[in-house]
Design a protein around this motif. Structure first.
Motif, PDB file in Angstrom:
ATOM      1  N   PHE A 188       3.966   5.605  -6.325  1.00  0.00           N
ATOM      2  CA  PHE A 188       3.918   5.250  -7.738  1.00  0.00           C
ATOM      3  C   PHE A 188       2.726   5.919  -8.416  1.00  0.00           C
ATOM      4  CE2 PHE A 188       2.405   2.408 -11.111  1.00  0.00           C
ATOM      5  CZ  PHE A 188       3.500   2.475 -11.956  1.00  0.00           C
ATOM      6  N   ILE A 189       1.578   5.878  -7.784  1.00  0.00           N
ATOM      7  CA  ILE A 189       0.379   6.510  -8.348  1.00  0.00           C
ATOM      8  C   ILE A 189       0.571   8.021  -8.445  1.00  0.00           C
ATOM      9  CG2 ILE A 189      -2.063   6.994  -7.904  1.00  0.00           C
ATOM     10  CD1 ILE A 189      -2.285   4.172  -6.768  1.00  0.00           C
ATOM     11  N   HIS A 190       1.161   8.627  -7.425  1.00  0.00           N
ATOM     12  CA  HIS A 190       1.396  10.067  -7.451  1.00  0.00           C
ATOM     13  C   HIS A 190       2.363  10.446  -8.566  1.00  0.00           C
ATOM     14  CE1 HIS A 190      -0.922  11.253  -3.983  1.00  0.00           C
ATOM     15  NE2 HIS A 190      -0.403  10.249  -3.280  1.00  0.00           N
ATOM     16  N   SER A 191       3.399   9.646  -8.760  1.00  0.00           N
ATOM     17  CA  SER A 191       4.352   9.964  -9.818  1.00  0.00           C
ATOM     18  C   SER A 191       3.725   9.802 -11.199  1.00  0.00           C
ATOM     19  CB  SER A 191       5.603   9.100  -9.689  1.00  0.00           C
ATOM     20  OG  SER A 191       5.268   7.735  -9.852  1.00  0.00           O
ATOM     21  N   MET A 200       0.822  -1.186   0.000  1.00  0.00           N
ATOM     22  CA  MET A 200       0.000   0.000   0.000  1.00  0.00           C
ATOM     23  C   MET A 200       0.868   1.252   0.000  1.00  0.00           C
ATOM     24  SD  MET A 200      -3.129   0.819  -0.039  1.00  0.00           S
ATOM     25  CE  MET A 200      -4.311   2.026   0.387  1.00  0.00           C
ATOM     26  N   LYS A 201       1.941   1.234   0.847  1.00  0.00           N
ATOM     27  CA  LYS A 201       2.807   2.398   0.918  1.00  0.00           C
ATOM     28  C   LYS A 201       3.608   2.568  -0.362  1.00  0.00           C
ATOM     29  CE  LYS A 201       3.289   2.506   5.902  1.00  0.00           C
ATOM     30  NZ  LYS A 201       4.214   2.497   7.038  1.00  0.00           N
ATOM     31  N   ILE A 202       3.924   1.483  -1.030  1.00  0.00           N
ATOM     32  CA  ILE A 202       4.705   1.557  -2.265  1.00  0.00           C
ATOM     33  C   ILE A 202       3.826   2.033  -3.421  1.00  0.00           C
ATOM     34  CG2 ILE A 202       6.018   0.191  -3.931  1.00  0.00           C
ATOM     35  CD1 ILE A 202       6.858  -1.591  -1.607  1.00  0.00           C
ATOM     36  N   SER A 203       2.590   1.654  -3.436  1.00  0.00           N
ATOM     37  CA  SER A 203       1.723   1.997  -4.558  1.00  0.00           C
ATOM     38  C   SER A 203       1.329   3.478  -4.554  1.00  0.00           C
ATOM     39  CB  SER A 203       0.463   1.128  -4.545  1.00  0.00           C
ATOM     40  OG  SER A 203      -0.307   1.406  -3.395  1.00  0.00           O
ATOM     41  N   ARG A 204       1.248   4.094  -3.389  1.00  0.00           N
ATOM     42  CA  ARG A 204       0.885   5.513  -3.332  1.00  0.00           C
ATOM     43  C   ARG A 204       1.892   6.409  -4.029  1.00  0.00           C
ATOM     44  NH1 ARG A 204      -2.346   7.906   1.716  1.00  0.00           N
ATOM     45  NH2 ARG A 204      -4.233   7.867   0.499  1.00  0.00           N
TER      46      ARG A 204
END
Length: 84
Positions: free
Chosen positions: A7-10, A1-5
């Motif tokens: 990535f989504i923001h970038s 979950m922390k890794i995907s945030r």
């Protein structure tokens, strides 16, 4: 979950930057192309054609407009009666 945030923001930041780049390219090309026909129209005819329409006389003398206005009034009365 922390890794995907992150990535989504970038990905979203990259998409926004690409949209700005694309909008900038479209504005530059449309300004150049929009000036050319206008310049040609004024040089060919000398004046741009302008049409004036007198809406009051059109609504008074045009039977189709009268018929549409009457049907609209009937529909409004029917809707008002249904609400009451």
């Amino acid at each position: 979950m922390k890794i995907s945030r992150p990535f989504i923001h970038s990905v979203l930041a990259f998409a926004i930057v690409m949209l700005f780049v694309q909008c900038n390219k479209k504005n530059n090309t449309t300004e150049k192309s929009a000036e050319t026909p206008a310049a040609q129209a004024t040089s060919i005819s000398g004046k741009l054609p302008i049409a004036y329409v007198n809406i009051d006389s059109l609504l008074q003398k045009y039977n189709y407009a009268k018929d549409l206005n009457e049907s609209l009034l009937r529909r409004a009365e029917n809707s008002r009666a249904n609400v009451n």
